[in-house]
Motif scaffolding. Sequence first.
Motif, PDB file in Angstrom:
ATOM      1  N   ILE A 297       1.682  17.016  -0.559  1.00  0.00           N
ATOM      2  CA  ILE A 297       0.310  16.812   0.155  1.00  0.00           C
ATOM      3  C   ILE A 297       0.494  14.681   0.346  1.00  0.00           C
ATOM      4  O   ILE A 297      -0.312  14.843   1.733  1.00  0.00           O
ATOM      5  CB  ILE A 297      -0.741  17.353  -0.702  1.00  0.00           C
ATOM      6  N   LEU A 298       0.835  14.072  -0.083  1.00  0.00           N
ATOM      7  CA  LEU A 298       0.460  12.681   0.405  1.00  0.00           C
ATOM      8  C   LEU A 298       1.716  12.395   1.132  1.00  0.00           C
ATOM      9  O   LEU A 298       1.633  11.102   1.569  1.00  0.00           O
ATOM     10  CB  LEU A 298       0.480  11.948  -0.903  1.00  0.00           C
TER      11      LEU A 298
ATOM     12  N   SER B  73       2.819   7.519  -6.442  1.00  0.00           N
ATOM     13  CA  SER B  73       1.586   7.691  -6.924  1.00  0.00           C
ATOM     14  C   SER B  73       2.659   9.468  -6.573  1.00  0.00           C
ATOM     15  O   SER B  73       2.528  10.256  -7.502  1.00  0.00           O
ATOM     16  CB  SER B  73       0.263   8.243  -5.755  1.00  0.00           C
TER      17      SER B  73
ATOM     18  N   GLU C 174       5.230  14.232 -13.945  1.00  0.00           N
ATOM     19  CA  GLU C 174       4.091  15.485 -14.374  1.00  0.00           C
ATOM     20  C   GLU C 174       4.355  16.351 -14.007  1.00  0.00           C
ATOM     21  O   GLU C 174       4.399  17.483 -14.987  1.00  0.00           O
ATOM     22  CB  GLU C 174       2.775  14.509 -14.098  1.00  0.00           C
ATOM     23  N   ILE C 175       4.621  16.891 -13.211  1.00  0.00           N
ATOM     24  CA  ILE C 175       4.731  18.856 -12.737  1.00  0.00           C
ATOM     25  C   ILE C 175       5.932  19.393 -13.501  1.00  0.00           C
ATOM     26  O   ILE C 175       5.835  19.868 -14.160  1.00  0.00           O
ATOM     27  CB  ILE C 175       4.572  19.053 -11.392  1.00  0.00           C
TER      28      ILE C 175
ATOM     29  N   LYS D 231       1.542  -1.229  -0.031  1.00  0.00           N
ATOM     30  CA  LYS D 231      -0.574  -0.094  -0.171  1.00  0.00           C
ATOM     31  C   LYS D 231       0.882   1.035   0.011  1.00  0.00           C
ATOM     32  O   LYS D 231       1.356   2.041  -0.774  1.00  0.00           O
ATOM     33  CB  LYS D 231      -0.878   0.706   1.304  1.00  0.00           C
TER      34      LYS D 231
ATOM     35  N   GLY E 134       2.163   2.476  -3.274  1.00  0.00           N
ATOM     36  CA  GLY E 134       2.291   2.266  -4.224  1.00  0.00           C
ATOM     37  C   GLY E 134       1.167   3.940  -3.909  1.00  0.00           C
ATOM     38  O   GLY E 134       1.558   5.320  -5.225  1.00  0.00           O
ATOM     39  N   ILE E 135       1.352   4.088  -2.377  1.00  0.00           N
ATOM     40  CA  ILE E 135       1.647   5.572  -2.795  1.00  0.00           C
ATOM     41  C   ILE E 135       2.389   6.080  -2.404  1.00  0.00           C
ATOM     42  O   ILE E 135       2.910   7.705  -3.301  1.00  0.00           O
ATOM     43  CB  ILE E 135       1.590   6.540  -0.853  1.00  0.00           C
TER      44      ILE E 135
ATOM     45  N   ARG F 275       4.995   9.577  -9.258  1.00  0.00           N
ATOM     46  CA  ARG F 275       4.455  10.128 -10.679  1.00  0.00           C
ATOM     47  C   ARG F 275       4.218  11.710 -10.870  1.00  0.00           C
ATOM     48  O   ARG F 275       4.200  12.292 -11.995  1.00  0.00           O
ATOM     49  CB  ARG F 275       3.021   9.041 -11.319  1.00  0.00           C
ATOM     50  N   ASN F 276       3.521  12.010 -10.082  1.00  0.00           N
ATOM     51  CA  ASN F 276       3.466  13.443  -9.810  1.00  0.00           C
ATOM     52  C   ASN F 276       3.947  14.467 -10.065  1.00  0.00           C
ATOM     53  O   ASN F 276       3.928  15.583 -10.351  1.00  0.00           O
ATOM     54  CB  ASN F 276       2.157  13.623  -8.723  1.00  0.00           C
TER      55      ASN F 276
END
Lengths: 196, 144
Positions: free
Chosen positions: B89-90, B63, B70-71, B56, B59-60, B66-67
């Motif tokens: 933020i995560l 994420s 992308e930014i 889990k 996965g975070i 990836r983010n």
Amino acid sequence: MKKTCHCGFTQHYRNSAGFTFIETIIVVALSVCMMIALGSLLYSFNSISSFQQASLQSSGSASIILREIESLAFPANAILQTHAFSSASYTSSSTALVLEIPSIDSSGNTIANTHDYAVIYSVGTNVYRLLEANALSARSSGTKKLSSTINTLSFSYDNTDITQASIVTVDVQTQSQVKQNILYDHRNEQIKLRNY
Amino acid sequence: MFRFSRGFTQHQNASTKRFGAGFSFIEVIVAIFIMSVMLLLLQAVVRSNVLVRSSKNQGIALSIARNELEILRSGGYAALPQSGSFPDILLNSLPQAATTTLAISTYNAKTKQVSVSVIWLEPGLNASSTVSLSTLITQTGGLL
């Protein structure tokens, strides 16, 4: 429970003696202890596995929502203020995202001047994706339920005029309940429209 | 089936002959076998719990990485920051002491290589876990 004495068939005088009361009590007590231990072990196996299942389910459904939005928003060429789908009209806001996507043929090439329209929206704890494809498009129209465990789903845009926005930030929080515990899973990703 | 053998005091004299036998070797072996199977099962469940939690978190972390890519992609070549770390933020969804690193190196005259990593310490595992992604960002022909 069948009790046999292991002391042998030749020694009949031993078998004829039977069990004393104390022996029986001890056997019963030991069996009860074993049953309780086994029972609590089974119970904890069960609760651990349902906890794991819920945890995987909530993080899995958050990822499914994000992947689906990505697959529609990457090829999209615009975020629409509002679009009238055949079933209802949807407006882009912080809770819904309406996209205009160039149609593609079966080999993946874009078809000029035709568009597919998609909206992602939530109703209660469900998230749906509604896609309305052009007759020429290889995409298939329909409504798909992406998740049924959503807590919050919000979109924010890089421009206050939504039609001018080329970047959308998706914030997803899913939840699942296991007995008294509520498990949350939070994802936040930025997506830039590649064809804007 | 329960095989019960009598005897807790094992004196081989006439008055207590009834209690002569005790547990046989086979019985002890079977009992130990059953107990060890139960313990192994418990061990497997406890270990699977650690695995589920770490997948889990993976996965975070994926994420987050990836983010960030992308930014950086949508920011374009000219806006690439210095190497260092980046906020997300995560990050507080990961276990305590999760850190991020961002490494930007020159790939060639008009291309930079960007690597992002998310590092966190998984409770229950000794080594720290890492998720790394890298991409190339060019001066022309990117998302801008």
